[in-house]
Design an enzyme around this catalytic site. Structure first.
Site, mmCIF file in Angstrom:
data_model
loop_
_atom_site.group_PDB
_atom_site.id
_atom_site.type_symbol
_atom_site.label_atom_id
_atom_site.label_comp_id
_atom_site.label_asym_id
_atom_site.label_seq_id
_atom_site.Cartn_x
_atom_site.Cartn_y
_atom_site.Cartn_z
ATOM 1 N N TYR A 66 -4.037 2.281 15.763
ATOM 2 C CA TYR A 66 -2.822 2.098 16.496
ATOM 3 C C TYR A 66 -2.845 2.289 17.982
ATOM 4 O O TYR A 66 -2.178 1.631 18.471
ATOM 5 C CB TYR A 66 -2.134 3.554 16.326
ATOM 6 C CG TYR A 66 -1.462 3.894 14.887
ATOM 7 C CD1 TYR A 66 -0.225 3.393 14.523
ATOM 8 C CD2 TYR A 66 -2.253 4.199 13.903
ATOM 9 C CE1 TYR A 66 0.290 3.270 13.476
ATOM 10 C CE2 TYR A 66 -1.774 4.125 12.472
ATOM 11 C CZ TYR A 66 -0.404 3.936 12.200
ATOM 12 O OH TYR A 66 0.160 3.718 11.038
ATOM 13 N N GLU A 85 -7.204 8.876 6.090
ATOM 14 C CA GLU A 85 -7.366 9.645 7.753
ATOM 15 C C GLU A 85 -7.681 10.895 7.461
ATOM 16 O O GLU A 85 -6.841 12.132 7.996
ATOM 17 C CB GLU A 85 -6.182 9.574 8.212
ATOM 18 C CG GLU A 85 -5.745 8.053 8.804
ATOM 19 C CD GLU A 85 -4.322 8.101 9.616
ATOM 20 O OE1 GLU A 85 -3.864 9.049 9.889
ATOM 21 O OE2 GLU A 85 -4.089 6.588 10.149
ATOM 22 N N GLU A 98 -3.265 0.258 8.426
ATOM 23 C CA GLU A 98 -2.270 0.510 9.010
ATOM 24 C C GLU A 98 -2.315 -0.052 10.126
ATOM 25 O O GLU A 98 -3.256 0.184 10.891
ATOM 26 C CB GLU A 98 -2.083 2.029 9.137
ATOM 27 C CG GLU A 98 -1.565 2.603 7.718
ATOM 28 C CD GLU A 98 -1.527 4.015 7.922
ATOM 29 O OE1 GLU A 98 -1.195 4.674 9.048
ATOM 30 O OE2 GLU A 98 -1.655 4.901 6.768
ATOM 31 N N ASN A 131 -7.238 2.127 10.088
ATOM 32 C CA ASN A 131 -5.858 2.291 10.601
ATOM 33 C C ASN A 131 -6.080 2.204 12.150
ATOM 34 O O ASN A 131 -6.838 3.263 12.530
ATOM 35 C CB ASN A 131 -5.192 3.614 10.102
ATOM 36 C CG ASN A 131 -4.909 3.739 8.527
ATOM 37 O OD1 ASN A 131 -5.148 2.572 7.828
ATOM 38 N ND2 ASN A 131 -4.444 4.926 8.110
ATOM 39 N N ARG A 174 0.764 -1.363 -0.074
ATOM 40 C CA ARG A 174 0.146 0.051 -0.105
ATOM 41 C C ARG A 174 0.989 1.359 -0.059
ATOM 42 O O ARG A 174 1.941 1.313 0.792
ATOM 43 C CB ARG A 174 -1.003 -0.130 1.300
ATOM 44 C CG ARG A 174 -1.787 1.446 1.298
ATOM 45 C CD ARG A 174 -2.752 1.345 2.473
ATOM 46 N NE ARG A 174 -3.447 2.403 2.715
ATOM 47 C CZ ARG A 174 -3.189 3.517 3.630
ATOM 48 N NH1 ARG A 174 -2.299 3.216 4.591
ATOM 49 N NH2 ARG A 174 -4.083 4.602 3.524
HETATM 50 C C1 GBH Z 1 -1.069 7.332 10.682
HETATM 51 O O1 GBH Z 1 -1.694 8.319 11.429
HETATM 52 C C2 GBH Z 1 -0.499 8.051 9.316
HETATM 53 O O2 GBH Z 1 -1.285 7.677 8.018
HETATM 54 C C3 GBH Z 1 0.878 7.684 8.775
HETATM 55 O O3 GBH Z 1 1.151 8.716 7.732
HETATM 56 C C4 GBH Z 1 1.775 7.853 10.193
HETATM 57 O O4 GBH Z 1 3.022 7.695 9.814
HETATM 58 C C5 GBH Z 1 1.597 6.878 10.928
HETATM 59 O O5 GBH Z 1 0.205 6.808 11.291
HETATM 60 C C6 GBH Z 1 2.165 6.985 12.284
HETATM 61 O O6 GBH Z 1 1.738 8.120 13.102
HETATM 62 O O7 GBH Z 1 -2.909 9.482 21.837
HETATM 63 O O8 GBH Z 1 -4.076 11.522 21.740
HETATM 64 O O9 GBH Z 1 -2.028 11.498 20.831
HETATM 65 C C7 GBH Z 1 -1.799 8.155 12.829
HETATM 66 C C8 GBH Z 1 -3.157 8.704 13.227
HETATM 67 C C9 GBH Z 1 -3.941 9.729 15.307
HETATM 68 C C10 GBH Z 1 -2.889 7.622 15.611
HETATM 69 C C11 GBH Z 1 -3.722 10.304 16.511
HETATM 70 C C12 GBH Z 1 -2.559 8.057 17.008
HETATM 71 C C13 GBH Z 1 -3.008 9.190 18.717
HETATM 72 C C14 GBH Z 1 -3.935 10.481 19.610
HETATM 73 N N1 GBH Z 1 -2.829 8.841 14.745
HETATM 74 N N2 GBH Z 1 -3.470 9.029 17.522
HETATM 75 S S1 GBH Z 1 -3.179 10.527 21.162
#
Ligand code: GBH
Length: 460
Positions: free
Chosen positions: A294, A167, A352, A292, A78
């Site tokens: 995390y 996103e 992701e 995605n 991807r």
């Molecule tokens: C993705 O975004 C992206 O698509 C990618 O480009 C990036 O490199 C990758 O993840 C790693 O960051 O705990 O309150 O700080 C991640 C989206 C949104 C996931 C915020 C984690 C944490 C909120 N992120 N979230 S907080």
């Protein structure tokens, strides 16, 4: 009794990247500047002054990187397409050389038996369009459909899985509300408009696909389940707001054709009344949704938190990654169950999933030991297996990321790769997680049985 971690027969194993984070050479061969090119060259915006000028030099090393994918045994890769390489002004004139780069990448993948999975927009808006208002200009739905059409015509014979937008929440929260990401605006008036136009553009891209494409198209959301810090009415309401803001604000217009009521509560007089007919555009039939995943957030009421009046509460005795995100694999199970319940049964991909951890420097090693990342992947893949067993239709999984790369405004300091990249020499070195993931792919999941998840360890 031991669990067998076999995945469905056609399950797709992949890894993901995005254009600005890995390619480098952002202005090569006639490309126009993107808002990330501008932002990264604005003093003070990027950690350590890092930029995507070189990044992983993937633009020139993509053939070597396809060899890394082969070593992993990836079935699908991807990647995202840089809009301003293809249309330097965002609309109008096509830059054939920019298009050719993606054409060569796709050919190289197919030659090596790897299915290309292309995302049209992963945050690097052409600067020329930002000059015309960017995501605040309603015309962007047409601009996006025009750009998407160019790609569908050029590549749909060879690319069989497309996504419109990656996103949208991050684009609006980081780019328009808090300003930590490009284009760096801070406005609660702008954020809902940008969000709405992102979903209108996604819908317009899907419409264009129905006229021009023959395979599959979807959209990619970051979903983060929200759990209340207590049973108090205040904390429960704050949790609802955080969930509506991050998760439902994007999936609802795309899949239900409406917005959750909490958004009006959050934005107050900054919440516009969107015309009803817009929702016919946002709500298009998708062939799949990419999620995605995390981390999760535990949420409490906090009157001082702008504009949500909700704040995350750090959980003691949990592993936090280098970005401060809790390792919480149950959140993946809860996310998938919630998604199916709210939006119905549809094909899903985990587009992701991954973690930043500190990896030892590699001057003298053949493999970078990254036990915490191995543990993260094992936990999340076991959780995903449980979700699939319970009946959620997840068709594939993409690890974030193939390579250490430019973690946006955090620069190169946060490493998410299966392959370590030495940013001085650009040398790639496999991490233990790459070996682990290759074993998972080779065995279609069976290798997840090998041993119990490791102990929960502090990351530092
Ligand atoms: C993705 O975004 C992206 O698509 C990618 O480009 C990036 O490199 C990758 O993840 C790693 O960051 O705990 O309150 O700080 C991640 C989206 C949104 C996931 C915020 C984690 C944490 C909120 N992120 N979230 S907080």
């Amino acid at each position: 009794m031991s669990v067998s971690y076999s995945f469905p027969a056609n399950f797709v194993w992949g890894a993901a990247t995005s254009a600005y984070q890995i390619e480098g050479s952002p202005l090569a061969d006639g490309a126009g500047p993107s808002i990330w090119q501008r932002f990264a060259h604005t003093p003070g915006m990027m950690a350590n002054g890092d930029t995507g000028d070189i990044a992983c030099d993937h633009y020139r090393r993509f053939k070597d990187d396809v060899q890394l994918m082969r070593a992993l045994g990836l079935q699908s890769y991807r990647f995202s397409i840089a809009w301003a390489r293809v249309l330097p002004d965002g609309t109008g004139r096509i830059n054939q050389q920019g298009l050719d780069f993606y054409s060569r990448l796709v050919d190289e993948l197919l030659e090596h038996g790897i299915e290309p999975n292309a995302t049209l927009f992963h945050w690097d808006l052409p600067a020329a369009l930002d000059d015309r208002g960017g995501w605040l200009n309603r015309d962007i739905a047409h601009w996006f459909a025009e750009y998407a059409g160019v790609l569908f015509k050029a590549l749909d014979g060879r690319v069989k899985r497309w996504s419109t937008i990656n996103e949208p929440w991050v684009v609006t929260d980081g780019g328009y509300l808090h300003g930590a990401l490009a284009p760096g605006h801070r406005s609660k008036y702008e954020a809902p408009i940008a969000a709405h136009n992102l979903m209108r553009a996604s819908g317009a891209g899907i419409q264009a696909y129905r006229a021009l494409g023959k395979h599959e198209i979807g959209v990619v959301f970051n979903i983060e389940p929200k759990y209340p810090a207590s049973d108090s009415a205040d904390d429960l309401a704050a949790t609802r707001r955080a969930h509506a803001y991050m998760n439902e604000q994007f999936a609802d217009p795309a899949l239900l054709g409406s917005y959750p009521a909490e958004l009006k509560e959050i934005f107050g007089n900054a919440w516009p009344d969107f015309p009803d007919e817009d929702f016919r555009l946002t709500r298009q039939k998708v062939d799949f949704v990419g999620i995605n995943y995390y981390t999760r957030a535990v949420v409490r009421h906090d009157a001082s938190a702008y504009p949500l009046k909700a704040a995350p509460v750090r959980q003691p005795n949990t592993t936090q990654t280098e970005t401060g995100w809790e390792v919480y694999e149950q959140g993946l199970i809860d996310t998938l169950a919630w998604f199916k319940q709210r939006y119905g049964d549809m094909p899903l991909y985990i587009t992701e999933n991954g973690a930043a951890f500190y990896d030892a420097p590699v001057a003298y090693t053949e493999v970078v030991e990254d036990p915490l990342r191995v543990d993260y992947l094992r936990r999340h893949l076991r959780a995903l297996h449980a979700s699939i067993q319970s009946g959620v239709d997840v068709r594939g999984y993409y690890a974030w990321s193939l390579l250490d790369n430019l973690e946006w405004s955090l620069g190169f300091s946060k490493r998410f790769g299966l392959y370590h990249v030495d940013f001085a020499t650009l040398k790639r070195t496999p991490k233990a997680s790459a070996k682990f993931y290759a074993g998972v792919i080779r065995s279609n999941g069976a290798a997840l049985e090998d041993r119990a998840p490791g102990p929960v360890l502090p990351a530092k």
